[in-house]
Design a protein around this motif. Structure first.
Motif, short mmCIF file in Angstrom:
data_model
loop_
_atom_site.label_atom_id
_atom_site.label_comp_id
_atom_site.label_asym_id
_atom_site.label_seq_id
_atom_site.Cartn_x
_atom_site.Cartn_y
_atom_site.Cartn_z
N VAL A 5 61.21 30.09 44.18
CA VAL A 5 61.49 30.03 42.74
C VAL A 5 62.77 29.21 42.55
O VAL A 5 63.72 29.35 43.31
N TYR A 20 55.41 25.05 34.38
CA TYR A 20 55.86 26.26 35.07
C TYR A 20 55.64 27.47 34.17
O TYR A 20 56.12 27.49 33.04
N SER A 58 56.82 30.89 33.92
CA SER A 58 57.89 31.69 34.54
C SER A 58 57.52 33.17 34.61
O SER A 58 57.97 33.88 35.51
N SER A 97 55.84 33.25 37.81
CA SER A 97 56.47 32.46 38.89
C SER A 97 55.50 31.48 39.53
O SER A 97 55.40 31.40 40.76
N TYR A 119 52.12 29.46 43.40
CA TYR A 119 53.09 30.55 43.22
C TYR A 119 54.36 30.26 44.01
O TYR A 119 54.31 29.72 45.13
N LYS A 120 55.48 30.60 43.42
CA LYS A 120 56.80 30.44 44.05
C LYS A 120 57.34 31.85 44.30
O LYS A 120 57.20 32.74 43.45
#
Ligand code: SAH
Ligand code: AVI
Length: 323
Positions: free
Chosen positions: A197, A244, A246, A249, A284-285
Motif C-alpha cells: 500500500v 485506486y 482505497s 486497498s 491488491y496491495k
C-alpha cells in the motif's frame, strides 16, 4: 539441445479449456467481469514484459533490486538439492537471480498459463543453465495437482514473484497459499513478492502509464476474444480505466464502453450501456503485517521479509501441510 539434456517437454495441467465458457459467463454477469489470467496469451505476455520496463511501473524494479541485494540471504534458506517451483514466472528474469545465487537448486519448474511464452523462456534458460534440470508446466496454477514426478525425491522451494498474488481476491490468495503448501510439501520454503500500500498517485501512474502500454495490455483481452472466440469487439469503442480503490486497498482495471452498443461473441449478443465497464483485474496491495497475517492463516510461518518501502519479498516456511 545441450548434451545430456532431453528435448524440452512441456507438461500440461489437465484442466478443461474454459476460456469460451468463462468469457460468456463474465460478459453476461452483472456487473460484467473477465478473469485476469486471460490477459496472458503470447501478445499479452509480450505487453506485460513492456510494462515491466515502464518508468511508472515501479514493482518490477523494486523487486529486482530486493532480490539482487538479498539473494545470498534468500538462497541460504533453500535446502540442498532442491527443486525451485515458480508460479507465473513469465520471462523467469527474477528466477535467474535465485538460480545464480543458489547452488542448492538442482531443478527448476516454471508453471505458467502462457504456454508459448513458457516454452520459449524455458528453452533459453536451459541454454544458459546447462546443468539445471528444467521441467516446465503449462496451465492454470490453481488447477495444478502436484509437482512433476521427476522432482518427487527433491525438497521443493516455491517462488511466486511479481505480486501476482495480489491479482487474487484475499480469500482466493489464502486458498492458493494452502494449495501451494500441499504442492511444495512439508517444511518447504516459499518466497513471495508482494506489492505494498502506498500513496494513490504513485499507484495511479503505475497503471496509467504515459505511453499507453497498460491500456494496450487491458484491451488485448478484447482482441484475444476476437482472435480466439470469433468476437466482434471494436477496440476503438472501449477505453482503459484504472484507479485506486482505497477502501479495498486495490487497483481496479476496467474496460469502459464509450457508447451504447451490442457486441456479438460466438452466438451470444452482449449489450453495453454507454460508460458500462468490464472489470478485468484487481491488484491488491498489502502491508508487511497484513500479508504476514494472511500467510499465517493459510499454513505458512513468516521467516523474514525484505522491503524498500515500495515492495516486499517474504520468505515463508510451511507450518503444517494439513493446516
Ligand atoms: N513473475 C513475473 C510475471 C508476472 S505477470 C514477474 O514478476 O514479472 C503474471 C504471470 O503469471 C504471467 O506470466 C502469467 O502468464 C502468469 N499467470 C497469471 N495467472 C495465472 C494462472 N492462473 N495460472 C498460471 N499462470 C498464470
Ligand atoms: C501480474 N500482476 C501482478 C500485475 C499487477 O500489477 O497487478 C499485472 C498488471 N496489470 C496492469 N499492469 C500490470
Amino acid at each position: 539441445m545441450n548434451p545430456g539434456q532431453t528435448a524440452l517437454r512441456i507438461a500440461p495441467i489437465t484442466a478443461p479449456d474454459s476460456f469460451a465458457a468463462d468469457v460468456i459467463a463474465g460478459l453476461t454477469a452483472k456487473p460484467k467481469s473477465l478473469p485476469p489470467k486471460y490477459f496472458y496469451d503470447a501478445v499479452g505476455s509480450a505487453l506485460f514484459e513492456r510494462i515491466t520496463r515502464l518508468p511508472e511501473y515501479y514493482p518490477t524494479r523494486s523487486e529486482l533490486d530486493l532480490l539482487n541485494k538479498h539473494a545470498p540471504a534468500i538462497a541460504s534458506l533453500f535446502p540442498p538439492g532442491c527443486a525451485l517451483v515458480e508460479f507465473g514466472g513469465g520471462s523467469s528474469t527474477k528466477a535467474r537471480i535465485l538460480l545464480r545465487a543458489a547452488a542448492s537448486i538442482e531443478a527448476y519448474v516454471p508453471v505458467d498459463i502462457s504456454g508459448d511464452f513458457l516454452q520459449q523462456e524455458a528453452a533459453r534458460l536451459r541454454r544458459d543453465f546447462p546443468h539445471l534440470a528444467v521441467y516446465p508446466v503449462a496451465g492454470d496454477f490453481t488447477a495444478m495437482i502436484e509437482a512433476p514426478a521427476e522432482t518427487a525425491d527433491q525438497p521443493r522451494t516455491g517462488f511466486f514473484p511479481g505480486s501476482t498474488i495480489g491479482n487474487f481476491e484475499p480469500h482466493e490468495a489464502a486458498r492458493f497459499l494452502r494449495h501451494a503448501a500441499r504442492i511444495l510439501g512439508r517444511d518447504a520454503v516459499f518466497v513471495v513478492g508482494v506489492d505494498l500500500v502506498k500513496p494513490a498517485d504513485i499507484l495511479y501512474r503505475a497503471y496509467n502509464d504515459a505511453e499507453g502500454v497498460t491500456a494496450k495490455f487491458n484491451l488485448n483481452l478484447l482482441a484475444r476474444i476476437n482472435r480466439e472466440l470469433g468476437g466482434h469487439f471494436d477496440l476503438e469503442a472501449f477505453e482503459h480505466h484504472a484507479f485506486y480503490n482505497s477502501a479495498h486497498s486495490r487497483i481496479e482495471m476496467h474496460l469502459a464502453s464509450r457508447k451504447r452498443q451490442t457486441v456479438r461473441v460466438s452466438d451470444t449478443a452482449i449489450d453495453f450501456r454507454a460508460g458500462e465497464t468490464i472489470h478485468t483485474e484487481n491488484s491488491y496491495k498489502y502491508s508487511i503485517e497484513s500479508f504476514r497475517a494472511l500467510a499465517q492463516g493459510s499454513g505458512w510461518s513468516p521467516l523474514k521479509a525484505w522491503t524498500d518501502g515500495q515492495f516486499s519479498v517474504h520468505a515463508l516456511q510451511a507450518a503444517d501441510i494439513d493446516a
